[in-house]
Design an enzyme around this catalytic site. Structure first.
Site, PDB file in Angstrom:
ATOM      1  N   TYR A 199      20.221  -0.420 -21.746  1.00  0.00           N
ATOM      2  CA  TYR A 199      20.326  -0.761 -20.324  1.00  0.00           C
ATOM      3  C   TYR A 199      20.205   0.510 -19.479  1.00  0.00           C
ATOM      4  O   TYR A 199      19.521   0.518 -18.449  1.00  0.00           O
ATOM      5  CB  TYR A 199      21.658  -1.461 -20.059  1.00  0.00           C
ATOM      6  CG  TYR A 199      21.887  -1.816 -18.611  1.00  0.00           C
ATOM      7  CD1 TYR A 199      21.128  -2.804 -17.996  1.00  0.00           C
ATOM      8  CD2 TYR A 199      22.879  -1.175 -17.869  1.00  0.00           C
ATOM      9  CE1 TYR A 199      21.341  -3.144 -16.662  1.00  0.00           C
ATOM     10  CE2 TYR A 199      23.097  -1.504 -16.544  1.00  0.00           C
ATOM     11  CZ  TYR A 199      22.328  -2.492 -15.950  1.00  0.00           C
ATOM     12  OH  TYR A 199      22.535  -2.814 -14.625  1.00  0.00           O
TER      13      TYR A 199
ATOM     14  N   GLY B 168      25.353 -14.077  -8.446  1.00  0.00           N
ATOM     15  CA  GLY B 168      25.727 -12.667  -8.388  1.00  0.00           C
ATOM     16  C   GLY B 168      25.176 -11.902  -7.202  1.00  0.00           C
ATOM     17  O   GLY B 168      25.065 -12.427  -6.087  1.00  0.00           O
ATOM     18  N   ILE B 169      24.800 -10.651  -7.446  1.00  0.00           N
ATOM     19  CA  ILE B 169      24.333  -9.767  -6.389  1.00  0.00           C
ATOM     20  C   ILE B 169      23.063 -10.307  -5.736  1.00  0.00           C
ATOM     21  O   ILE B 169      22.908 -10.260  -4.514  1.00  0.00           O
ATOM     22  CB  ILE B 169      24.053  -8.355  -6.952  1.00  0.00           C
ATOM     23  CG1 ILE B 169      25.329  -7.745  -7.526  1.00  0.00           C
ATOM     24  CG2 ILE B 169      23.483  -7.432  -5.878  1.00  0.00           C
ATOM     25  CD1 ILE B 169      25.087  -6.486  -8.339  1.00  0.00           C
ATOM     26  N   GLY B 170      22.156 -10.841  -6.543  1.00  0.00           N
ATOM     27  CA  GLY B 170      20.906 -11.357  -6.004  1.00  0.00           C
ATOM     28  C   GLY B 170      21.127 -12.496  -5.033  1.00  0.00           C
ATOM     29  O   GLY B 170      20.498 -12.557  -3.966  1.00  0.00           O
TER      30      GLY B 170
ATOM     31  N   SER C 188      21.247   1.494 -11.434  1.00  0.00           N
ATOM     32  CA  SER C 188      22.660   1.613 -11.793  1.00  0.00           C
ATOM     33  C   SER C 188      22.979   3.063 -12.128  1.00  0.00           C
ATOM     34  O   SER C 188      22.096   3.832 -12.545  1.00  0.00           O
ATOM     35  CB  SER C 188      22.964   0.733 -13.005  1.00  0.00           C
ATOM     36  OG  SER C 188      24.237   1.021 -13.551  1.00  0.00           O
TER      37      SER C 188
ATOM     38  N   GLY D 240      15.953 -12.853  -9.117  1.00  0.00           N
ATOM     39  CA  GLY D 240      17.304 -13.047  -9.663  1.00  0.00           C
ATOM     40  C   GLY D 240      18.330 -13.409  -8.615  1.00  0.00           C
ATOM     41  O   GLY D 240      19.415 -12.820  -8.572  1.00  0.00           O
ATOM     42  N   ALA D 241      17.997 -14.395  -7.769  1.00  0.00           N
ATOM     43  CA  ALA D 241      18.870 -14.715  -6.630  1.00  0.00           C
ATOM     44  C   ALA D 241      19.665 -16.001  -6.811  1.00  0.00           C
ATOM     45  O   ALA D 241      20.194 -16.535  -5.833  1.00  0.00           O
ATOM     46  CB  ALA D 241      18.048 -14.800  -5.346  1.00  0.00           C
TER      47      ALA D 241
END
Length: 280
Positions: free
Chosen positions: A162, A12-14, A136, A8-9
Site C-alpha cells: 500500500y 467513506g472519504i469518497g 497517504s 470510490g464515492a
C-alpha cells in the site's frame, strides 16, 4: 455549473467528498463497481445537496476496457470537468491479478487512475481542471521497484505494498504537474488523515488488530474529505500545483516522491503496461 468526477464515492472519504462538493453546487459524476451502492449514494448525495445533478457510472478500475467505457460516459454527461478526484483504493492483502493480468495492488491504486486521467486529459486541460490524487503518509514506507513491475510482479501486497502504491500516486501527481501545468491543468496529492472507515477491513492477523486499535484515534470521513474539497474549490491554489497537502497545508513528501527519475520511469512503464495489456 462546475463538474467534479470522483472515484470510490459510495462510502467513506469518497462519499463525503462527493457530498460536500454537491452541497457547494457542483455536478457530481462518480465511478463505482457496485450499481446498487452507487444508486444509494446518488440518493443520499442528492438529498443532502438539494439538487439532482448527481450521476454514477459503473466501472471497474482494475479493468482497462471498463475504464475506457467510463471515460466515454463521463464525456457524454459533461465535456467540462473542473476537478477529477482519484480517491478509490485499498490495501490488497493477497497476490491477485486483474482481468488484464496486472497485479491488483498496482492496478487499483495506480494504473486505473493513471489511465482514466489520460483518457480525460483533453477535457481536463481544456477546462483548466484540478486533478487531486488521494495518497497517504504511508507513501513514506514505499519503494518504487521498477524492475519488479517490469517483470509483471507489480507491487507487494499488504501494508508495505500500500505504501508503494501511495508513492506511485505522488509520482503521478508530479508528472501531471510537470507535463501539463503550463497548459492550465493543476495536480495535487493529498493525505486525508487517518480516517475511521471500513478501509483495511479485509486485513488479517496482526495488521488487522493494529487497524482496529488505531480506529479509536481516527478522524471522521467528513473531516478526511476536507483537504480534497479544499483543493477542488480554493481560489488561488493553482500556484501550489504539484504539491502534497495534509490538513489543508502544503507539506513535504519523501525523497523518493520528489525523484525526477522515479516519476519519468513510472509514467513510461504505466503507458507501456496499458498498451501491452490492450493489445493482448
Amino acid at each position: 455549473m462546475k463538474t467534479v468526477v470522483v472515484t470510490g464515492a459510495t462510502a467513506g472519504i469518497g462519499f463525503e467528498t462527493a457530498k460536500q462538493l454537491a452541497q457547494k453546487g457542483y455536478r457530481v459524476i462518480h465511478l463505482a463497481r457496485n450499481k446498487d451502492k452507487a444508486r444509494k449514494a446518488d440518493s443520499l448525495i442528492k438529498a443532502a445537496a438539494g439538487h439532482e445533478n448527481v450521476h454514477h457510472i459503473v466501472a471497474d478500475l482494475a479493468d482497462l476496457r471498463s475504464i475506457q467505457e467510463a471515460a466515454g460516459k463521463i464525456k457524454e454527461i459533461s465535456r467540462r470537468i473542473d476537478a477529477l478526484i482519484n480517491n478509490a483504493g485499498g490495501i490488497i492483502d493477497v497476490d491477485d491479478r486483474s482481468k488484464d493480468g496486472i497485479e491488483m495492488n498496482f492496478a487499483i491504486n495506480h494504473l486505473g487512475h493513471f489511465y482514466l486521467t489520460n483518457l480525460l486529459i483533453n477535457e481536463l486541460v481544456a477546462s483548466k481542471a484540478r486533478v487531486i490524487n488521494v495518497s497517504s503518509e504511508a507513501h513514506k514506507i514505499g519503494y518504487l521497484n521498477i524492475e519488479r513491475i517490469k517483470e509483471n510482479k507489480g507491487l507487494t501486497s499488504g501494508f508495505k505494498g500500500y505504501g508503494d502504491a501511495k508513492l506511485c500516486n505522488l509520482l503521478f501527481t508530479k508528472s501531471l504537474h510537470e507535463q501539463y501545468s503550463d497548459r492550465g491543468l493543476t495536480a495535487f496529492s493529498v493525505h486525508p488523515g487517518v480516517v475511521k472507515t471500513n478501509f483495511g477491513h479485509n486485513m488479517k492477523g496482526f495488521v488487522s488488530g493494529v487497524v482496529k486499535f488505531a480506529q479509536l484515534f481516527m478522524i471522521t470521513a467528513a473531516k478526511g474529505a476536507a483537504t480534497s474539497v479544499y483543493l477542488a474549490t480554493k481560489e488561488g491554489i493553482e500556484k501550489n500545483s504539484g504539491g502534497y497537502f495534509k490538513s489543508r497545508h502544503l507539506t513535504t513528501p519523501s525523497t523518493q516522491a520528489t525523484s525526477d527519475k522515479n516519476a519519468e520511469d513510472l509514467w513510461k512503464l504505466s503507458e507501456q503496461i496499458i498498451k501491452e495489456a490492450l493489445e493482448n
